[in-house]
Motif scaffolding. Sequence first.
Motif, PDB file in Angstrom:
ATOM      1  N   ALA A 182       0.813  -1.219   0.000  1.00  0.00           N
ATOM      2  CA  ALA A 182       0.000   0.000   0.000  1.00  0.00           C
ATOM      3  C   ALA A 182       0.844   1.266   0.000  1.00  0.00           C
ATOM      4  O   ALA A 182       0.381   2.320  -0.441  1.00  0.00           O
ATOM      5  CB  ALA A 182      -0.953   0.000   1.195  1.00  0.00           C
ATOM      6  N   PHE A 183       2.083   1.181   0.460  1.00  0.00           N
ATOM      7  CA  PHE A 183       2.932   2.370   0.490  1.00  0.00           C
ATOM      8  C   PHE A 183       3.268   2.873  -0.919  1.00  0.00           C
ATOM      9  O   PHE A 183       3.678   4.026  -1.092  1.00  0.00           O
ATOM     10  CB  PHE A 183       4.231   2.076   1.256  1.00  0.00           C
ATOM     11  CG  PHE A 183       5.181   1.155   0.539  1.00  0.00           C
ATOM     12  CD1 PHE A 183       6.240   1.663  -0.206  1.00  0.00           C
ATOM     13  CD2 PHE A 183       5.010  -0.220   0.598  1.00  0.00           C
ATOM     14  CE1 PHE A 183       7.123   0.816  -0.860  1.00  0.00           C
ATOM     15  CE2 PHE A 183       5.885  -1.075  -0.052  1.00  0.00           C
ATOM     16  CZ  PHE A 183       6.944  -0.553  -0.786  1.00  0.00           C
ATOM     17  N   LEU A 184       3.078   2.010  -1.929  1.00  0.00           N
ATOM     18  CA  LEU A 184       3.334   2.409  -3.313  1.00  0.00           C
ATOM     19  C   LEU A 184       2.103   3.019  -3.979  1.00  0.00           C
ATOM     20  O   LEU A 184       2.221   3.765  -4.954  1.00  0.00           O
ATOM     21  CB  LEU A 184       3.761   1.188  -4.137  1.00  0.00           C
ATOM     22  CG  LEU A 184       5.044   0.468  -3.736  1.00  0.00           C
ATOM     23  CD1 LEU A 184       5.129  -0.870  -4.438  1.00  0.00           C
ATOM     24  CD2 LEU A 184       6.254   1.321  -4.075  1.00  0.00           C
ATOM     25  N   ASN A 185       0.934   2.692  -3.460  1.00  0.00           N
ATOM     26  CA  ASN A 185      -0.312   2.989  -4.158  1.00  0.00           C
ATOM     27  C   ASN A 185      -0.559   4.480  -4.304  1.00  0.00           C
ATOM     28  O   ASN A 185      -0.395   5.259  -3.369  1.00  0.00           O
ATOM     29  CB  ASN A 185      -1.483   2.350  -3.399  1.00  0.00           C
ATOM     30  CG  ASN A 185      -2.762   2.352  -4.212  1.00  0.00           C
ATOM     31  OD1 ASN A 185      -2.835   1.701  -5.253  1.00  0.00           O
ATOM     32  ND2 ASN A 185      -3.765   3.085  -3.765  1.00  0.00           N
ATOM     33  N   VAL A 221      -1.829  -0.315  -6.863  1.00  0.00           N
ATOM     34  CA  VAL A 221      -1.656  -1.696  -6.436  1.00  0.00           C
ATOM     35  C   VAL A 221      -2.858  -2.520  -6.906  1.00  0.00           C
ATOM     36  O   VAL A 221      -4.000  -2.185  -6.604  1.00  0.00           O
ATOM     37  CB  VAL A 221      -1.520  -1.793  -4.906  1.00  0.00           C
ATOM     38  CG1 VAL A 221      -1.564  -3.253  -4.442  1.00  0.00           C
ATOM     39  CG2 VAL A 221      -0.227  -1.134  -4.453  1.00  0.00           C
ATOM     40  N   MET A 222      -2.598  -3.582  -7.667  1.00  0.00           N
ATOM     41  CA  MET A 222      -3.624  -4.549  -8.039  1.00  0.00           C
ATOM     42  C   MET A 222      -3.423  -5.763  -7.146  1.00  0.00           C
ATOM     43  O   MET A 222      -2.529  -6.577  -7.371  1.00  0.00           O
ATOM     44  CB  MET A 222      -3.511  -4.936  -9.510  1.00  0.00           C
ATOM     45  CG  MET A 222      -4.467  -6.038  -9.937  1.00  0.00           C
ATOM     46  SD  MET A 222      -6.203  -5.633  -9.715  1.00  0.00           S
ATOM     47  CE  MET A 222      -6.471  -4.537 -11.106  1.00  0.00           C
ATOM     48  N   PRO A 223      -4.219  -5.903  -6.072  1.00  0.00           N
ATOM     49  CA  PRO A 223      -3.914  -6.893  -5.046  1.00  0.00           C
ATOM     50  C   PRO A 223      -4.344  -8.325  -5.351  1.00  0.00           C
ATOM     51  O   PRO A 223      -4.153  -9.200  -4.517  1.00  0.00           O
ATOM     52  CB  PRO A 223      -4.667  -6.349  -3.831  1.00  0.00           C
ATOM     53  CG  PRO A 223      -5.835  -5.646  -4.417  1.00  0.00           C
ATOM     54  CD  PRO A 223      -5.353  -5.050  -5.704  1.00  0.00           C
ATOM     55  N   GLY A 224      -4.920  -8.587  -6.511  1.00  0.00           N
ATOM     56  CA  GLY A 224      -5.323  -9.952  -6.831  1.00  0.00           C
ATOM     57  C   GLY A 224      -6.127  -9.985  -8.110  1.00  0.00           C
ATOM     58  O   GLY A 224      -6.572  -8.954  -8.606  1.00  0.00           O
ATOM     59  N   ILE A 267      -7.148   8.125  -1.811  1.00  0.00           N
ATOM     60  CA  ILE A 267      -6.294   8.456  -0.674  1.00  0.00           C
ATOM     61  C   ILE A 267      -4.849   8.088  -0.967  1.00  0.00           C
ATOM     62  O   ILE A 267      -4.543   7.296  -1.861  1.00  0.00           O
ATOM     63  CB  ILE A 267      -6.761   7.728   0.603  1.00  0.00           C
ATOM     64  CG1 ILE A 267      -6.612   6.215   0.446  1.00  0.00           C
ATOM     65  CG2 ILE A 267      -8.194   8.086   0.942  1.00  0.00           C
ATOM     66  CD1 ILE A 267      -6.948   5.449   1.714  1.00  0.00           C
ATOM     67  N   LEU A 268      -3.961   8.675  -0.201  1.00  0.00           N
ATOM     68  CA  LEU A 268      -2.541   8.369  -0.280  1.00  0.00           C
ATOM     69  C   LEU A 268      -2.170   7.447   0.870  1.00  0.00           C
ATOM     70  O   LEU A 268      -2.881   7.389   1.888  1.00  0.00           O
ATOM     71  CB  LEU A 268      -1.724   9.652  -0.224  1.00  0.00           C
ATOM     72  CG  LEU A 268      -1.950  10.631  -1.393  1.00  0.00           C
ATOM     73  CD1 LEU A 268      -1.181  11.917  -1.156  1.00  0.00           C
ATOM     74  CD2 LEU A 268      -1.554   9.993  -2.712  1.00  0.00           C
ATOM     75  N   PRO A 269      -1.068   6.725   0.765  1.00  0.00           N
ATOM     76  CA  PRO A 269      -0.688   5.782   1.824  1.00  0.00           C
ATOM     77  C   PRO A 269      -0.661   6.387   3.215  1.00  0.00           C
ATOM     78  O   PRO A 269      -1.008   5.732   4.192  1.00  0.00           O
ATOM     79  CB  PRO A 269       0.700   5.310   1.386  1.00  0.00           C
ATOM     80  CG  PRO A 269       0.655   5.388  -0.107  1.00  0.00           C
ATOM     81  CD  PRO A 269      -0.167   6.619  -0.401  1.00  0.00           C
TER      82      PRO A 269
END
Length: 216
Positions: A99-102, A108-111, A194-196
């Motif tokens: 999430a720190f990259l998102n 982030v594509m988590p799945g 939102i940001l991380p």
Amino acid sequence: MKEWGFEYFKFDGELPLPVYLPDVDKTKLFNKSEDLLAAYRNRLNLIRSVIGPETFVEGCVAGSPLNGIGFFNSCFNGSDMYNSWKGSYAVFSSINANAFLNHIVTYVMPGEGIDVSPVMSVEESIKNMTPSAIEVVKTREDPFTGFGTTLPEARTLVSIVSLTGVAYPLTSVMSRLPEVRVNLLKMTMPTMPILPVDLFGRGAAIEWDIFKTYYS
């Protein structure tokens, strides 16, 4: 494919370069002195130059997408999933780890997709499947007992995706979703912008000993 109207491209089955590169047999390369990381980024640069800046590109590096920064719009950061609550654990792991990259480096594509359809047995689900899909279920899904999620599980999945602002991965068969499940998607799309830093609590107390206790 760009000329055919495609606006989304995904490069699947890639590996994190630090894992992949040591196994490359450089003796078989045309240019044996090639910098493989530079070659990788040159490939991405060529692709991006052809399809243009407005086209959405997703990488599938199964980890932090540091080698594709600047070219990918999103990166698949998780593991393969199954259409069940237990099969969605990879989503939680991916979001927690990346999430720190998102919204800063990439989305982030988590799945491949969360499933918010009601719980059904393997036997029930086979009734709506093609013969080839049935063969996959019989081999890959064993010993899983079924698919789908309970309503509380579905609410949790859509909430964590929406509230963390990651790319929305969805795998449910839309035409078969009950209205209550469709409404879950309507209420959580689009995800929060939102940001991380917004994922962490920010209170009035600034003393380190208080924070240390809170985060321990």
